[in-house]
Design an enzyme around this catalytic site. Structure first.
Site, PDB file in Angstrom:
ATOM      1  N   ASP A  41       0.780  -1.136   0.058  1.00  0.00           N
ATOM      2  CA  ASP A  41      -0.151   0.193   0.126  1.00  0.00           C
ATOM      3  C   ASP A  41       1.046   1.268  -0.099  1.00  0.00           C
ATOM      4  O   ASP A  41       2.079   1.172  -0.656  1.00  0.00           O
ATOM      5  CB  ASP A  41      -0.800   0.025   1.128  1.00  0.00           C
ATOM      6  CG  ASP A  41      -2.293   0.741   1.095  1.00  0.00           C
ATOM      7  OD1 ASP A  41      -2.186   1.819   1.021  1.00  0.00           O
ATOM      8  OD2 ASP A  41      -3.312  -0.151   0.859  1.00  0.00           O
ATOM      9  N   SER A  80     -11.564  -1.072  -0.174  1.00  0.00           N
ATOM     10  CA  SER A  80     -10.222  -1.107   0.495  1.00  0.00           C
ATOM     11  C   SER A  80     -10.244  -1.697   1.846  1.00  0.00           C
ATOM     12  O   SER A  80      -9.628  -2.711   2.147  1.00  0.00           O
ATOM     13  CB  SER A  80      -9.629   0.437   0.578  1.00  0.00           C
ATOM     14  OG  SER A  80      -9.290   0.796  -0.679  1.00  0.00           O
ATOM     15  N   HIS A 138      -3.579   6.140   3.278  1.00  0.00           N
ATOM     16  CA  HIS A 138      -4.232   5.015   3.128  1.00  0.00           C
ATOM     17  C   HIS A 138      -3.653   3.433   3.907  1.00  0.00           C
ATOM     18  O   HIS A 138      -4.343   2.803   4.402  1.00  0.00           O
ATOM     19  CB  HIS A 138      -4.472   4.657   1.488  1.00  0.00           C
ATOM     20  CG  HIS A 138      -5.428   3.596   1.150  1.00  0.00           C
ATOM     21  ND1 HIS A 138      -4.852   2.265   0.799  1.00  0.00           N
ATOM     22  CD2 HIS A 138      -6.988   3.944   0.781  1.00  0.00           C
ATOM     23  CE1 HIS A 138      -6.106   1.742   0.528  1.00  0.00           C
ATOM     24  NE2 HIS A 138      -7.273   2.525   0.571  1.00  0.00           N
TER      25      HIS A 138
END
Length: 519
Positions: free
Chosen positions: A244, A464, A293
């Site tokens: 990520d 996600s 994120h």
């Protein structure tokens, strides 16, 4: 010294090319024909329209299916670097061997040599090929079977396509104009920040349950059977790899306090495979999250069962290996594709990593990243990938890459309540394998996770969080059954899902049930 070393390496491989035997030479395209073709570069907006049309009609865009002129034009509009996937001549199952056979094997080396030789022969006499170093000292990637080379002549593409040693040809750095997706859904908005938002939030007490020693268990954990699974498994002994945007150094629970509260005896490691710069000068940009994120996904998977009032992760006793492979959730730049492919190799090589979580992707496939996925898969990794999250193409576009691959497990998010209704920004489709409840019906509230900083939680949505939740549940199942293989863990998750043995055309086997899966 580094520049000198690269120059010497370049000369070494050119020497190999010139000294190599010339058997099985391919017919050459004449210089005059090349110049005629090179006079007609397809404009970038036309290329983007062709990509958009393919996405609407087929759900994907595959460079290998395009004309030489289109691929060459895309090269000229980007960094002119061509990615060439190679294989031993006559190989019919090269993809299934990636990660199992070393590219240092003479058969693979011979294929790479022939490809390089053809490139050298085809380039016009006054334009020597300039090779991009795909590793520290080689034009050939050290683990994945691809070569990257600067291309100036369209004839290179034409001749390469005739070789049995070539699997694919793709422009490395071409970036599609995502703003065009708005034209496909005029009422939608394009998510320009690419998922980069993760500040602490004020969260209603009705959206979590406080559990000992003082952690907040997200509202959706009960829907997914996670709280009831914890007496059987907390993910102890299982290592999850996360590809990520990295981990924030300012979030204590994912750093020095990773072992705190009821979480102990485990490790967290951080790496960075994402690089910045140009093909002749690039550097690694470090493991730290500059987006938010990755920190959010890590919190969902493995945040400790803490005593400071922050969110607890699904597998709060699992180990975590975070790899910053991309700068945001859309893997669309050449450097991001490089970073993700390298991250997959890094995690694929580690025997301790059982699960790989990828809440990232792109709207069409990339063969280099696909090679990385196959490398990790062929080494036994259970790979979860997000089906897609957006506000611009949710209503008409299906599952995104790499969740479209058979080697990955595609996950999307749905709203709480009876029946199946995907979350407001989630993709769905026939490629989906599982769903996770991650959006409240009345308020659209999302699950809790760790913010970039502070002991106050944040929330995160889309496919996600569904993917990271599924990865955490897989760690619970594997932690309960440490001797199981990937296929056994996946089969248990299927058998205990809501819709099994049926499979929905939009939602796969439906909602996972962690409690049933660990029994």
């Amino acid at each position: 010294m580094k520049n000198t070393f690269k120059i010497l390496s370049m000369l070494f491989f050119l020497a190999l090319i010139f000294q190599a035997c010339k058997e099985d030479e391919q017919p050459m395209i004449s210089g005059s024909d090349q110049m005629k073709n090179q006079d007609s570069i397809i404009p970038q907006d036309e290329i983007d329209q062709l990509i958009l049309q393919s996405l609407k009609e087929t759900g994907d865009f595959i460079w290998a299916d395009q004309s030489d002129r289109l691929v060459w034009s895309a090269l000229m509009h980007s960094d002119s670097t061509l990615t060439i996937g190679y294989q031993p001549s006559g190989e019919t199952s090269a993809n299934s061997r990636i990660g199992l056979e070393e590219v240092s094997d003479p058969r693979w080396q011979n294929a790479a040599r022939k490809v390089l030789e053809l490139v050298e022969e085809t380039q016009t006499q006054n334009q020597s090929p300039r090779f991009r170093i795909a590793g520290e000292s080689s034009v050939v990637h050290s683990d994945l079977p691809f070569i990257e080379v600067k291309i100036t002549d369209i004839g290179v593409l034409t001749n390469l396509r005739q070789m049995g040693e070539v699997r694919y040809l793709e422009p490395r750095g071409y970036e599609f104009n995502y703003a065009l997706l708005d034209t496909a859904d005029p009422d939608a908005r394009y998510l320009s920040d690419s998922g980069c938002e993760n500040d602490p939030q004020s969260i209603s007490s009705s959206d979590y349950v406080v559990i000992n020693p003082s952690a907040k268990s997200s509202w959706n954990y009960e829907d997914m059977g996670i709280q009831n699974a914890w007496p059987q498994s907390t993910g102890q002994g299982i290592t999850v790899g996360l590809i990520d945007t990295g981990l924030s150094p300012d979030q204590p629970l994912l750093n020095a306090s990773f072992n705190s509260g009821y979480s102990s005896g485990r490790t967290v490691q951080k790496y960075g495979t994402y690089q910045t710069g140009y093909w002749w000068w690039k550097k690694y940009d470090g493991p730290n999250d500059q987006c938010g994120h990755g920190t959010a996904m890590a919190g969902v998977i493995a945040s400790p069962r803490n005593a400071v009032g922050n969110a607890v992760g699904v597998a709060y006793n699992s180990n975590l290996v975070s790899v910053r492979g991309t700068s945001d959730v859309v893997v669309n730049s050449g450097n991001e594709k490089d970073g993700v492919a390298e991250a997959l190799v890094l995690l694929g090589k580690r025997s301790d990593v059982k699960i790989i979580s990828m809440s990232i992707g792109d709207i069409f496939s990339n063969s280099k990243v696909a090679d990385g996925v196959r490398y990790a898969y062929n080494r036994g990794k259970l790979i979860f990938a997000a089906a897609g999250t957006s506000t611009s193409f949710t209503n008409w576009y299906g599952v995104i890459f790499p969740a479209t691959m058979s080697e990955t497990v595609a996950v999307t998010g749905v709203k709480e309540g009876t029946g199946y209704q995907r979350c407001d920004t989630c993709h769905s489709g026939s490629k989906v394998d599982f769903t996770v409840v991650m959006e409240r019906s009345g308020t659209n509230t999302k699950p809790l996770t760790t913010a970039l900083y502070s002991n106050t939680p944040s929330t995160v949505g889309g496919s996600s969080v569904a993917t990271s939740t599924a990865s955490g549940i897989a760690a619970l199942v594997w932690g309960k059954n440490p001797g199981w293989s990937r296929d056994q863990v996946l089969q248990k998750m299927k058998e205990t899902s809501d819709l099994y043995p049926s499979k929905s055309s939009e939602y796969g086997y439906g909602n996972l049930n962690a409690a049933a899966a660990v029994n």
